[in-house]
Design a protein around this motif. Structure first.
Motif, short mmCIF file in Angstrom:
data_model
loop_
_atom_site.label_atom_id
_atom_site.label_comp_id
_atom_site.label_asym_id
_atom_site.label_seq_id
_atom_site.Cartn_x
_atom_site.Cartn_y
_atom_site.Cartn_z
N ASP A 190 61.19 45.06 19.55
CA ASP A 190 60.57 45.16 20.88
C ASP A 190 59.08 44.84 20.84
N PHE A 191 58.44 45.07 19.71
CA PHE A 191 57.02 44.74 19.59
C PHE A 191 56.83 43.27 19.23
N ALA A 192 57.66 42.78 18.30
CA ALA A 192 57.50 41.40 17.83
C ALA A 192 57.88 40.38 18.89
N CYS A 193 58.93 40.70 19.68
CA CYS A 193 59.50 39.70 20.60
C CYS A 193 58.49 39.15 21.61
N PRO A 194 57.77 39.98 22.38
CA PRO A 194 56.83 39.40 23.35
C PRO A 194 55.70 38.62 22.69
N ILE A 195 55.30 39.05 21.50
CA ILE A 195 54.22 38.36 20.79
C ILE A 195 54.67 36.95 20.39
N VAL A 196 55.83 36.87 19.75
CA VAL A 196 56.31 35.58 19.26
C VAL A 196 56.75 34.69 20.42
N ASP A 197 57.37 35.28 21.44
CA ASP A 197 57.73 34.50 22.62
C ASP A 197 56.50 33.80 23.20
N TYR A 239 58.13 45.30 27.51
CA TYR A 239 57.82 43.92 27.15
C TYR A 239 56.56 43.48 27.89
N TYR A 240 56.53 43.72 29.19
CA TYR A 240 55.38 43.30 30.00
C TYR A 240 54.12 44.10 29.65
N TRP A 241 54.31 45.36 29.24
CA TRP A 241 53.15 46.18 28.84
C TRP A 241 52.47 45.57 27.61
N PHE A 242 53.28 45.15 26.63
CA PHE A 242 52.70 44.53 25.43
C PHE A 242 51.98 43.23 25.79
N ILE A 243 52.59 42.43 26.68
CA ILE A 243 51.96 41.18 27.10
C ILE A 243 50.57 41.45 27.68
N GLU A 244 50.49 42.44 28.56
CA GLU A 244 49.22 42.75 29.21
C GLU A 244 48.23 43.40 28.25
N ALA A 245 48.70 44.36 27.47
CA ALA A 245 47.81 45.09 26.56
C ALA A 245 47.20 44.18 25.50
N LEU A 246 47.94 43.15 25.10
CA LEU A 246 47.47 42.26 24.05
C LEU A 246 46.83 40.98 24.61
N GLY A 247 46.82 40.86 25.92
CA GLY A 247 46.20 39.68 26.54
C GLY A 247 46.95 38.40 26.24
N LEU A 248 48.27 38.48 26.21
CA LEU A 248 49.10 37.32 25.86
C LEU A 248 49.47 36.50 27.10
N ARG A 249 49.83 35.24 26.85
CA ARG A 249 50.30 34.39 27.94
C ARG A 249 51.60 34.99 28.49
N PRO A 250 51.72 35.13 29.82
CA PRO A 250 52.90 35.77 30.41
C PRO A 250 54.19 34.98 30.14
N VAL A 251 55.28 35.72 30.03
CA VAL A 251 56.62 35.16 29.89
C VAL A 251 57.49 35.84 30.94
N HIS A 252 58.31 35.05 31.63
CA HIS A 252 59.17 35.62 32.68
C HIS A 252 60.52 35.98 32.08
N ILE A 253 61.02 37.18 32.42
CA ILE A 253 62.32 37.65 31.93
C ILE A 253 63.36 37.52 33.04
N TRP A 254 64.55 37.05 32.66
CA TRP A 254 65.69 37.09 33.57
C TRP A 254 66.85 37.78 32.86
N ASP A 255 67.39 38.83 33.50
CA ASP A 255 68.54 39.54 32.93
C ASP A 255 69.84 38.92 33.42
N PHE A 256 70.79 38.75 32.54
CA PHE A 256 72.14 38.36 32.94
C PHE A 256 73.12 39.35 32.34
N SER A 257 74.29 39.44 32.95
CA SER A 257 75.27 40.44 32.50
C SER A 257 75.83 40.08 31.13
N ARG A 258 76.04 41.10 30.32
CA ARG A 258 76.68 40.86 29.03
C ARG A 258 78.18 40.75 29.25
#
Length: 729
Positions: free
Chosen positions: A375-382, A403-422
């Motif tokens: 959960d920490f690595a994913c937003p960074i590498v994305d 995910y969005y908290w890490f993006i904002e806290a680390l000043g990263l370029r935003p990434v949009h999430i879309w959930d789909f059903s498993r």
């Protein structure tokens, strides 16, 4: 005014049909029903003129619709399309796949990375020569297979399959592409990058396939010029194995998926560590030494750790201990400082770094002693790798705010999430932890067991890649969660394999088959005979095989029990015979019988019996085979929260039965589909040291599956133990 196309089943105009589907309803061309006329080339009638050939008709269709996208563009583009079409025509049935593989290495499609008539022409050739997305082709020509997979996911191509045969019409009923009209802000041609991040802690299962196909669809199909990243999430060395890594690579090859870039999370460990230091220095992370069980309880209650407000300098010192893997460091973990009072427990100071020293890392060995959480690595590498849209299943929905908290806290370029059903299926677990339990307990052969929902498992049971893709794409990208029966996907699969499955005969060895002596009508002995018969009457393109008959034949005990003396029956591929006598033992089993040929008899109202010549009767000997039927691993359809799945294990989910099959089965290949007359479809699981055939589910519930659905068990022979002889009338 409409222009009609005449065509036959023996010359299906794949290219023309696909072109028609691409421009409908804006064309006057109409395809009639297929004609049973041998060697009829596709013919378009234009008054007194005729255009002959699938590609020529496709050109006419596209030129008649100026707004088409398959044969349009500037002069240079049209010239390049024509160049490739000419190349395909010259290559004929022997295209140079080595050359194509080199060309397609850097291209999604042949011209301008957009589907064109050139691709359609080449696709038509692959259909004609039966070049498929098989594992062997994927290994030899990975870029050609990727291209072919992309072609067959084009909606107009998929719709064109409906015109081939009645069975393909059944397939088309299931192949309707689900809804992909979802909100992907900022996505456009050339401006979308998705990723598929499997963890090498198990084999890919069908849930992973959905994620991979959807990410591929939006990067390469829905939008042009997008990018698909494959990233192996190797942040937990305790669970990851080289076996799993290689299996994932093989399965993606089988699926024909070719990412634009491949990486590992471990490629970015130093970068991730830098961002962990940033959180600490910004006062947004702290080190905690609360024991794991107690930490879990405290998070559940929303209770903060006593170490939450340590000075930054002390947090830095302790984090250094974690990274060094010291005795003190192994007692600690690094947690993000978010908000312990939030109802969403994922936001209650999640662990983002911990020591993992039990086993070396697959790629970095013992270089690192601590690893970031997914959960920490994913937003960074994305963000770092350029991902614009992260498509993932709804099970991660509660983690999206994190995910969005890490993006904002680390000043990263935003990434949009879309959930789909498993994807959830009845009587099935998809949790890798639970699947590993089955492996550890020895209840299955391994991750590739035919009862497993892994890619290798379902393919070994007889699923085709085409059926898997068709079913998954028919689900679309919606968020609606439901538990599905397996029937639909197996029904799709049946409609695919039926047309190419050779037909063969088999006789069960237990209960003992019945030896029947057959004589001619005049009482003379029947001479042994070996002749050619079609492998499948409906598909002559499969060719022929040898069929043997003699004066001594075996009948199934089950079939013989339904006969009576004096009854006229039809021996399949031979003709009618009249049962003269049946001899029973004290137990009621029929031990022998006699019959007299009546080859001029009426076959319309007789029972149809398959048979095999007895061994040593002057014809090639039959082949010994083991028929295997697999059932569900669980007796309960849906495992609820709080259920212990171990209590619902079906320990009678594999049944075997010994049989003889006709001698021409000696030429069968592993992975080939056949149909044993009146028993079902089978896939060849092994050819040495003995032929093993796995029964392929056909979308119709068997007795065992019905029992499993009711939570019970079933006894019986398996491999479609008994079917009554067919009577035509």
């Amino acid at each position: 005014m409409s222009h009609h196309v005449r065509w036959s089943r023996s010359h299906v105009p794949h290219v023309a049909l696909a072109a028609l589907c691409a421009v409908q309803p804006n064309t006057p061309v109409v395809f009639g029903d297929p004609l049973d006329v041998p060697d009829l080339s596709p013919t378009l009638t234009l008054g007194e003129r005729e255009i002959v050939g699938s590609l020529a008709i496709a050109r006419f269709i596209l030129r008649s619709v100026p707004s088409n996208t398959l044969y349009s563009g500037d002069t240079a583009t049209l010239a390049e399309i024509d160049m490739w079409v000419d190349w395909v025509l010259q290559a004929g049935s022997a295209p140079q796949f080595e050359f194509l593989n080199q060309v397609l290495q850097s291209r999604t499609f042949l011209v301008n990375d957009t589907v064109s008539l050139a691709d359609l022409a080449l696709w038509g050739t692959t259909k004609a020569i039966k070049f498929t997305c098989s594992a062997s082709n994927a290994a030899a020509f990975p870029h050609v297979v990727r291209w072919l997979s992309n072609m067959e996911l084009q909606q107009f191509v998929r719709r064109s399959f409906v015109k081939k045969t009645t069975k393909d019409e059944m397939l088309a009923k299931y192949a309707d592409v689900g809804s992909f009209e979802i909100d992907l802000p900022g996505a456009s041609d050339g401006n979308i990058c998705t990723r598929f991040p499997p963890e090498p802690s198990g084999y890919l299962h069908i849930g992973h396939v959905k994620a991979a196909l959807l990410n591929n669809y939006f990067a390469h199909e829905k939008f042009r010029g997008g990018r698909l990243l494959l990233r192996y999430d190797d942040t937990n060395p305790c669970k990851e194995k080289e076996e799993f890594l290689e299996a994932i690579k093989e399965d993606l090859g089988r699926l024909g998926l070719q990412p634009d870039h491949t990486s590992f999370t471990s490629d970015h460990f130093k970068l991730i560590e830098t961002f962990a230091w940033k959180l600490i220095r910004d006062g947004k992370a702290y080190v905690d030494d609360t024991p794991v069980d107690k930490l879990r309880e405290m998070r559940g209650r929303g209770e903060a750790s006593p170490m939450r407000d340590l000075p930054v300098a002390e947090v830095e010192r302790l984090f250094s201990e974690i990274l060094a893997g010291s005795e003190r460091g192994q007692q600690c973990c690094l947690r993000a400082k978010i908000d312990m009072s939030l109802p969403n427990k994922c936001m209650r100071d999640p662990i983002i770094y911990r020591c993992k020293m039990d086993v070396p890392h697959l790629r970095t060995g013992t270089t690192f002693k601590a690893y970031p959480s997914y959960d920490f690595a994913c937003p960074i590498v994305d963000s770092h790798e350029g991902v614009t849209h992260a498509l993932r299943t709804t099970e991660y929905h509660d983690r999206n705010p994190q995910y969005y908290w890490f993006i904002e806290a680390l000043g990263l370029r935003p990434v949009h999430i879309w959930d789909f059903s498993r994807m959830n299926f009845t009587h099935t677990v998809l949790s890798k932890r639970k699947l590993q339990w089955f492996v550890n307990e020895g209840l299955v052969e391994g991750w590739f067991d035919p009862r497993f929902p892994t890619v290798q498992g379902v393919l070994r049971r007889g699923m085709t890649v085409e059926a898997l893709k068709t079913f998954i794409m028919s689900q679309g990208a919606s968020k609606s969660i439901c538990t599905m029966e397996w029937d639909k996907i197996w029904a799709i699969n049946r409609s695919i394999i039926d047309f190419t499955a050779e037909r063969h005969e088999s006789i069960f060895r237990d209960p003992a088959p019945v030896r029947v002596t057959v004589t001619n009508a005049d009482g003379s002995a029947v001479a042994p005979s070996v002749r050619d018969v079609l492998k499948y009457q409906t598909n002559r393109e499969l060719g022929s095989r040898e069929f043997a008959s003699s004066g001594a034949i075996w009948l199934d005990q089950e079939d013989a029990q339904n006969l009576r003396e004096g009854e006229e029956v039809t021996l399949m591929h031979w003709g009618n015979a009249i049962i003269s006598s049946l001899v029973r033992n004290e137990g009621g089993l029929i031990t022998s019988g006699t019959a007299v040929l009546n080859l001029r008899g009426d076959v319309k109202k007789t029972k149809k019996l398959q048979f095999l010549p007895c061994h040593g009767s002057g014809v090639p000997d039959n082949i010994e085979a083991t028929l295997v039927e697999y059932g569900h691993l669980l007796t309960k359809a849906k495992i609820e929260e709080g259920d212990n799945f171990e209590q619902f294990v079906n320990r009678n989910s594999k049944k075997t039965r010994e049989a003889f099959v006709d001698h021409s089965c000696a030429s069968l290949r592993k992975g080939q589909f056949i149909q044993l007359q009146r028993r079902g479809y089978f896939i060849v699981d092994a050819v040495t040291p003995k032929l093993v055939l796995n029964l392929v589910p056909d979308g119709r519930s068997t007795a065992d599956e019905s029992a499993a659905k009711k939570g019970g068990s079933s006894s019986g022979g398996g491999a479609r133990a008994k079917r009554q002889p067919k009577t035509a009338g």
